[in-house]
Design a protein around this motif. Sequence first.
Motif, PDB file in Angstrom:
ATOM      1  N   THR A   1       0.832  -1.205   0.000  1.00 47.25           N
ATOM      2  CA  THR A   1       0.000   0.000   0.000  1.00 47.25           C
ATOM      3  C   THR A   1       0.859   1.244   0.000  1.00 47.25           C
ATOM      4  O   THR A   1       0.580   2.211  -0.712  1.00 47.25           O
ATOM      5  CB  THR A   1      -0.924  -0.006   1.234  1.00 47.25           C
ATOM      6  N   TRP A   2       1.933   1.231   0.788  1.00 42.80           N
ATOM      7  CA  TRP A   2       2.844   2.378   0.850  1.00 42.80           C
ATOM      8  C   TRP A   2       3.489   2.617  -0.509  1.00 42.80           C
ATOM      9  O   TRP A   2       3.608   3.767  -0.950  1.00 42.80           O
ATOM     10  CB  TRP A   2       3.909   2.121   1.911  1.00 42.80           C
TER      11      TRP A   2
ATOM     12  N   PRO B   1       3.630   7.427  -7.242  1.00 39.20           N
ATOM     13  CA  PRO B   1       3.361   8.791  -7.726  1.00 39.20           C
ATOM     14  C   PRO B   1       4.608   9.644  -7.930  1.00 39.20           C
ATOM     15  O   PRO B   1       4.583  10.599  -8.689  1.00 39.20           O
ATOM     16  CB  PRO B   1       2.469   9.389  -6.626  1.00 39.20           C
ATOM     17  N   MET B   2       5.722   9.288  -7.280  1.00 36.46           N
ATOM     18  CA  MET B   2       6.963  10.037  -7.483  1.00 36.46           C
ATOM     19  C   MET B   2       7.560   9.775  -8.855  1.00 36.46           C
ATOM     20  O   MET B   2       8.336  10.574  -9.365  1.00 36.46           O
ATOM     21  CB  MET B   2       7.999   9.661  -6.417  1.00 36.46           C
TER      22      MET B   2
ATOM     23  N   ARG C   1      13.266   1.820  -3.436  1.00 35.68           N
ATOM     24  CA  ARG C   1      12.092   1.886  -2.551  1.00 35.68           C
ATOM     25  C   ARG C   1      10.919   1.105  -3.128  1.00 35.68           C
ATOM     26  O   ARG C   1      10.202   0.421  -2.409  1.00 35.68           O
ATOM     27  CB  ARG C   1      11.682   3.329  -2.327  1.00 35.68           C
TER      28      ARG C   1
ATOM     29  N   THR D   1       0.854   4.171  -2.871  1.00 35.45           N
ATOM     30  CA  THR D   1       0.373   5.512  -2.537  1.00 35.45           C
ATOM     31  C   THR D   1       1.482   6.547  -2.454  1.00 35.45           C
ATOM     32  O   THR D   1       1.225   7.726  -2.682  1.00 35.45           O
ATOM     33  CB  THR D   1      -0.394   5.507  -1.204  1.00 35.45           C
ATOM     34  N   GLN D   2       2.716   6.130  -2.131  1.00 36.02           N
ATOM     35  CA  GLN D   2       3.783   7.101  -1.912  1.00 36.02           C
ATOM     36  C   GLN D   2       4.879   7.060  -2.982  1.00 36.02           C
ATOM     37  O   GLN D   2       5.331   8.104  -3.434  1.00 36.02           O
ATOM     38  CB  GLN D   2       4.426   6.873  -0.532  1.00 36.02           C
ATOM     39  N   VAL D   3       5.323   5.873  -3.363  1.00 35.73           N
ATOM     40  CA  VAL D   3       6.491   5.769  -4.232  1.00 35.73           C
ATOM     41  C   VAL D   3       6.114   5.918  -5.706  1.00 35.73           C
ATOM     42  O   VAL D   3       6.741   6.679  -6.437  1.00 35.73           O
ATOM     43  CB  VAL D   3       7.236   4.437  -3.990  1.00 35.73           C
TER      44      VAL D   3
END
Length: 176
Positions: free
Chosen positions: A65-66, A73-74, A123, A69-71
């Motif tokens: 999930t992380w 989109p970068m 990551r 949602t976080q990596v």
Amino acid sequence: CGGLISDVRAVVTTDLNEFEHLTSIPIGLAQNVFGLLAVLYAMPTALPLVVLAGVAWRWVSFPKTWVFTQVIPMFTKEIYQNPLTIAAEEHQSLVAIRALHAEAYFDAAAQRTAMHLVYGRFRLWGGLLLKDVLSLPVKAIFVACAVGCVVHVKAAGGDAAQALVLYSICWGLVRK
């Protein structure tokens, strides 16, 4: 509003595709309940273990999930294009760069953009692999319960079709 699609899009600012994942909740819940009932029917002593594994399954999916949602989109197009752009600029302006003694500047900029891509990929894959490593013991519990259900049904004199159906239902808990 005249009922045109463009009028509706002008007023509605929420993307309705964001609600798509909500449609899978009732189906997933029904499959989990049905699977737990199958385990309860075939091997009632394994039910606490399966419930515990089901709760743990939700926690081990956090790295995935992380990542989503976080990596992810970068990772924009610029992250992939920046190292190529810097290398192309340096190649096209090589004579001027050498005349100005600016090689160190271009090398530092190229290294920064390349490492940004490397760290992002680290990551991304690290989060996905961490989820896989954490989920292995939980999957092992579900598989053991599925095999245990088959053994229990066969030991109780059940037929192969009943054992196969219970195995498929219990194995389905792994994918949820």
